[in-house]
Design an enzyme around this catalytic site. Structure first.
Site, short mmCIF file in Angstrom:
data_model
loop_
_atom_site.label_atom_id
_atom_site.label_comp_id
_atom_site.label_asym_id
_atom_site.label_seq_id
_atom_site.Cartn_x
_atom_site.Cartn_y
_atom_site.Cartn_z
N TYR A 69 0.86 -1.33 0.17
CA TYR A 69 -0.11 0.09 -0.14
C TYR A 69 0.63 1.07 0.00
O TYR A 69 0.55 2.21 -0.55
CB TYR A 69 -0.92 -0.03 1.20
CG TYR A 69 -1.94 1.22 1.23
CD1 TYR A 69 -3.02 1.17 0.85
CD2 TYR A 69 -1.48 2.08 2.30
CE1 TYR A 69 -3.90 2.15 1.03
CE2 TYR A 69 -2.13 3.26 2.49
CZ TYR A 69 -3.53 3.22 1.97
OH TYR A 69 -4.40 4.34 2.04
N LYS A 108 0.81 4.10 -2.84
CA LYS A 108 0.65 5.68 -2.66
C LYS A 108 1.58 6.61 -2.83
O LYS A 108 1.31 7.68 -3.37
CB LYS A 108 0.14 5.74 -1.17
CG LYS A 108 -1.25 5.17 -0.91
CD LYS A 108 -2.47 5.72 -1.78
CE LYS A 108 -3.75 5.42 -1.19
NZ LYS A 108 -4.80 5.60 -2.16
#
Ligand SMILES: NC(=O)c1ccc[n+]([C@@H]2O[C@H](COP(=O)([O-])OP(=O)(O)OC[C@H]3O[C@@H](n4cnc5c(N)ncnc54)[C@H](O)[C@@H]3O)[C@@H](O)[C@H]2O)c1
Length: 304
Positions: A170, A174
């Site tokens: 993740y 991002k």
């Protein structure tokens, strides 16, 4: 008069959470909204009609919205989503890329599938709608010779900017979205499209996967005059403003909206620098100079 009257927006992953908050806020300010959501679980399994929930809320409040069930990480479905905005409302002005999933775990335990799935939804699922919208706007720009006044607002996270234990899929996804935002702000500015990214914080399905997380809040559960700093729509006024004509000079910015704070993030910048004249560094002597001139002034080390 709403600040987004006459504008048409797409918000991805808007069946729940932060995306629902954005879609409601854009509609409240006058935009017609295509509410996208694939309707799967928080880890990206399955499909459903969750987009309908947000469409119904917007319509009940007097706004205009239609549902789209695309998987944003699929090229064909992403293109069709962009086309749907034009079919349903005659144009596209605003693209908010918000869809996301999590599959946390330390790198020792994370499967390749969990890495790929998270990178796919966040990064590819942002890149593809940007590409389809960019091609759409560029055709209009070429034909009309005028700037298109388009807006892209991507979604990043503090995890991507500073790292986060258990999120080696993740966090880099991002971070890559922040970098994509900077790159597209360069590629699209000439035709009149701004590209920024917002980093929200809220009590949603995603945060509910973490230990000791607060209970999930949906944007429509919070009254108009009520203040809840974990309300998924806390960052939505910033998104609406970035989407408006007032923000036509703001591009390539990464902005976090956390509770009552709006924070402009500063990116990588040069730190302490050592100069060896016109000579090659000697690895065996480099450590000493770095120790006195670089790491002594700003120790990197562990943060916790
Ligand atoms: N909650 C937070 O504190 C927080 C913090 C920083 C960033 N974010 C980001 O905000 C965004 C929204 O997350 P949230 O917290 O509201 O979680 P959420 O689970 O409530 O919302 C995410 C939505 O995206 C949808 N989605 C997932 N994969 C999709 C796909 N392939 N195509 C279309 N839709 C898809 C899901 O169905 C879901 O409705 C995410 O990008 C997340 O990473 C959240």
């Amino acid at each position: 008069m709403g600040m987004l009257d006459g504008k048409v927006a797409i918000v991805t992953g808007a069946g729940h959470g932060i995306g629902r908050g954005h879609a409601m806020e854009l509609a409240k300010n006058g935009a017609s909204v295509v509410v996208n959501d694939v309707g799967g679980s928080v880890s990206g399994e399955g499909v459903g009609r969750d987009a309908d929930l947000t469409v119904n809320i917007i319509k009940d409040r007097g706004g205009e919205a239609t549902a789209n069930y695309a998987d944003v990480s699929d090229p064909g479905q992403s293109e069709e989503m962009i086309a749907q905005a034009v079919e349903d409302f005659g144009r596209l002005d605003i693209l908010v890329n918000n869809a996301g999933i999590v599959r946390d775990g330390s790198i020792f335990n994370m499967s390749v599938e969990d890495f790929d799935a998270v990178i796919r939804v966040h990064l590819r699922g942002t890149w593809l709608p940007c590409k389809a919208a960019g091609i759409h706007w560029r055709a209009i720009n070429k034909e009309s010779g005028s700037k298109v006044n388009g807006r892209i607002i991507n979604t990043i996270s503090g995890a991507g900017l500073t790292g986060n234990f258990g999120q080696s899929n993740y966090a880099p996804a991002k971070a890559a979205i922040a970098s994509l935002t900077l790159t597209l702000s360069l590629e699209m500015y000439k035709m009149g499209v701004t590209v920024n990214a917002v980093g929200p914080a809220a009590a949603t399905r995603i945060t509910a996967t973490m230990p000791n997380a607060p209970a999930v809040v949906e944007a429509d559960d919070v009254g108009e005059d009520e203040w809840n700093r974990m309300d998924p729509s806390v960052s939505s006024p910033l998104v609406a403003w970035l989407a408006s004509d007032e923000a036509d000079h703001v591009t390539g910015q990464i902005i976090r909206a956390v509770g009552e704070n709006i924070i402009l993030m500063k990116g990588w910048e040069d730190g302490p620098t050592i100069d060896n004249g016109e000579k090659r560094w000697d690895a065996t002597r480099l450590g000493q100079q770095l120790a006195t001139d670089v790491f002594s002034t700003k120790a990197p080390g562990l943060r916790y």
